[in-house]
Design a protein around this motif. Sequence first.
Motif: not given
Ligand code: NA
Lengths: 435, 161, 317
Positions: A112-113, A115-116, A153-154, A157-160
């Motif tokens: 998730s950190a 993928s947005g 969480l994708g 968690i940034p990038p969001s």
């Molecule tokens: Na993300």
Amino acid sequence: MEGPIVGVIGIIVMFAVLFLLRIPAAFTMAIVGFAGVVYVTSFKAALGMIGADMWNIFSSYGLTVIPMFILVGEFAHWGGYNNSLYNATYRWFGHYRGGLAITTIMACAIFSAISGSNSATAATMSTVAIPEMKKYNYRPELNAGAVAAGATLGVLIPPSIVLVIYGLYTGQSIGKLFFGNVIPSIILTVLIAATVFYICWRHPDWGPKGPKSTWRERFGALPDLIEISLLFGIIMFALFTGCVTATEAAAASCALGLIMCLMRRKLSWKGFIASVTDTLHISAMVFIIVAGAVIFGRFLAVTRLPFEAASWISTLALPGWALFWIIMLCYIIGGCVMDALAFLLVSLPIFYPIVMEMGYDPIWFGQVITIVTTMGAIMPPVGLCCYVVAGMAKDIPLSTVFKGSLYYIPSYIIAILLLMLFPYGTVMVLSNLVR
Amino acid sequence: MKYLERVNIALNGFLMVIGGFAVLGIMTVATANVVLRMVHAPYRGAYEVVSFLGAVVIAFALGYTEKKKGNIIVEILTERFPKRLRKTLEGVSCMISGAFFSLVSWQIYEYGMKILESGELSETLKIAFHPFVFAVSSGFAVLALTLFVDLAGLFVNREEG
Amino acid sequence: GHAASIVLTYANFPPATTFPSIQMERWAKEVEKRTGGRVKVQTFPGGTLLPAKNIFDGVVAGMADIGNFAMSYQPGRFPLSEAIDLPVGFRNARAASMALFDLIEKYQPKEFAKVKLITVFTCPPADIMTRIPVRSLKEIKGMELRTSGTGTDVLRRIGAIPIGMPQSEAPEAIQKGIVKGNVSSMEILKDFNFAAYLPYAAEANLFVVSFAVVMNKDRWDSLPADVKKVIDGLSREQAEWTGAYVDDHVREALEWSKKKYGHQVIRLSDADQSEISRLTRPMIDDYVRKVTAQGLPGREIMKDVYALKQKHEKKYR
Ligand code: NA
Ligand code: NA
């Protein structure tokens, strides 16, 4: 007939078709949405919409991250890297109940950190994690639920993508939003992992304990992790210090992964073809769901239902906290029936001023909204993440995925309550650090 | 019928090959751009090229995905229906979806024609991008064809069985 | 009295807080007031009804009755208004908007044959907003800058590296260093909070982005004569109002950015300004050649653009 009523009827028709006609969910949303637009405007207008909307969705740069992150997952999968990853984690954590599910949640958080979007995370993690957990006799409810909940969480968690859109809409600093998001992300990740513990405590056979490995076996499994950690480290380093978009990071990791597989002679020609083929049809499946949600959202916008519902709620003479929870409820329901991003775009201009008038902090509200819309992605009947997981794991039916995911709903509600009780400690303490 | 089925499968396979090259194309262009940026010479059209290739990747996989029954159906209620009814519903589903995606394909084609005729160019590279629009249109056409062939398949099987 | 008997839908693409949406709300209010409440305008900001690049076609098809869109984001499609987007150095949005209005009024271009033109306007001239101060033209050599519309060509010619991407992706790109700045009109410093990460701006008046508001022709024909009169009467006034509003808004945004973030505006030297004109001059020649080949009087259009610029800039400083 009044527009908003048409909207309500449209939602009912959509569900009826979804449950009774055996038309794929993505097609249902698109077809009912299209028919609704024909009813509200005209056939000609609806035709014009459908052509341009489809092209716009298909050619959107932001969504190209989906095929890229699926492809890297496929290379890692066919190259046998996931095997090693899961084998190693199993050696270390397998003798705990549900140890692999916890590992999956952590892996989702790491993905998730990069993928947005949650659909990309869901698709990637399904290929990586589900076959492995199955191998160790984990129950499908636990497998699918953990991946679906972890995948949400994708967007958290940034990038969001949700936070970026929120920031642009409200004029709030993206940096502040991302920093303010760090603690809520940790809270939710921990809560989801805690839910796995709870599930395994209630159902000891769902995530069985494995045999305890010797220390020799444990350390012997570690060298297998070096390559994949190296790849991961490079991506993370590039994303946080360097200068790449999510798509570029994903593409570069594909290229590196491919080179690595070829150098180590891990990827056969057959595996390569399978990687590309799987990537294509999984991406198509995810895209067509997004397209269906966009078209259905377009129909709701034409009926003005979201606008009217929101402004009706804002006129109710209720105390601030009650109004706040009604707005939350709208986001939950909205997240159930349409794409979270589409609903966010439709509703923010109306709700945002109300919430600001009530004196809430805009950065804090952004985090709450993100968690709520995120929860919509695992809520039946339209939860996007569950659809993606069910589509990926051919032998797990959708109902099982939803059943497994429902365990995680309390995590989101607890996270929101924590944010409400401690707005400073959870959000502002870090967001205030950003200029 | 068999012949139609074979044509359909060949078409899906052909598009998948092009789609495969397109997905590797995205990988190459985006990766190259990262490298180029490190030497301060990024390719200004990378965004656009990647977006257009992305459209081809997805559109050309639509038919294959449907053939593999890769799109998710909500079966909570219908899995309890009698087999006969389920098969009829499947036929109805193929027909409605096939008709709908024929419309979509036609409209994307019209959209491409509009861009071609009005001389609209892409924003950054200022190139004519209607071929990509037509590619997406043909992807949907093959999806519709696949649905119709599946529909015909249901009838044939019924007569045989 | 009359209940609202005519409902018009109005599609717009940027968020509700930006100036194209604010002019939409103003127009809706004025029409409702001047028709005595007989016409009600339902507004759809943020691309909720139609996405940015489909607004013109969507209005022609009847998905929305009215739509506002950026002509500059669809190059080749609105050749006449491209003349206003060229780097001729407009100094404010009011003059540029009025010049665009008069130019279209004079030539009645065929690209609007299928619709009723409600009004036109431009954004304020684009300047170079950056992370590090740019004090001379030399300093932007090889600098990656996010832009859109005509900007890619302008930046390439003055030696920068243009990166075309939507405004919505710019903050992330800036924070990650993919781009070192944003070339756009400066109201975004406040509207999108760009002042927080772009503390410097070099004033260069590079180009403007032109917008048009159009209405579905059948819908227009169906309106009563007095309503048509109200809308027509508002056309030029709306163009001027929008230009004036957004010019004031830029000033306000700059003051706000200075107070809140210590934002600093740097004026490029006269020598640099004329160097920019010299370097971008071929774009104007290219334009004349291109539209002449399409059968438009290119040279005459450009002469008119310069004359209108002078005329309106004398009036609005
Ligand atoms: Na993300
Ligand atoms: Na399944």
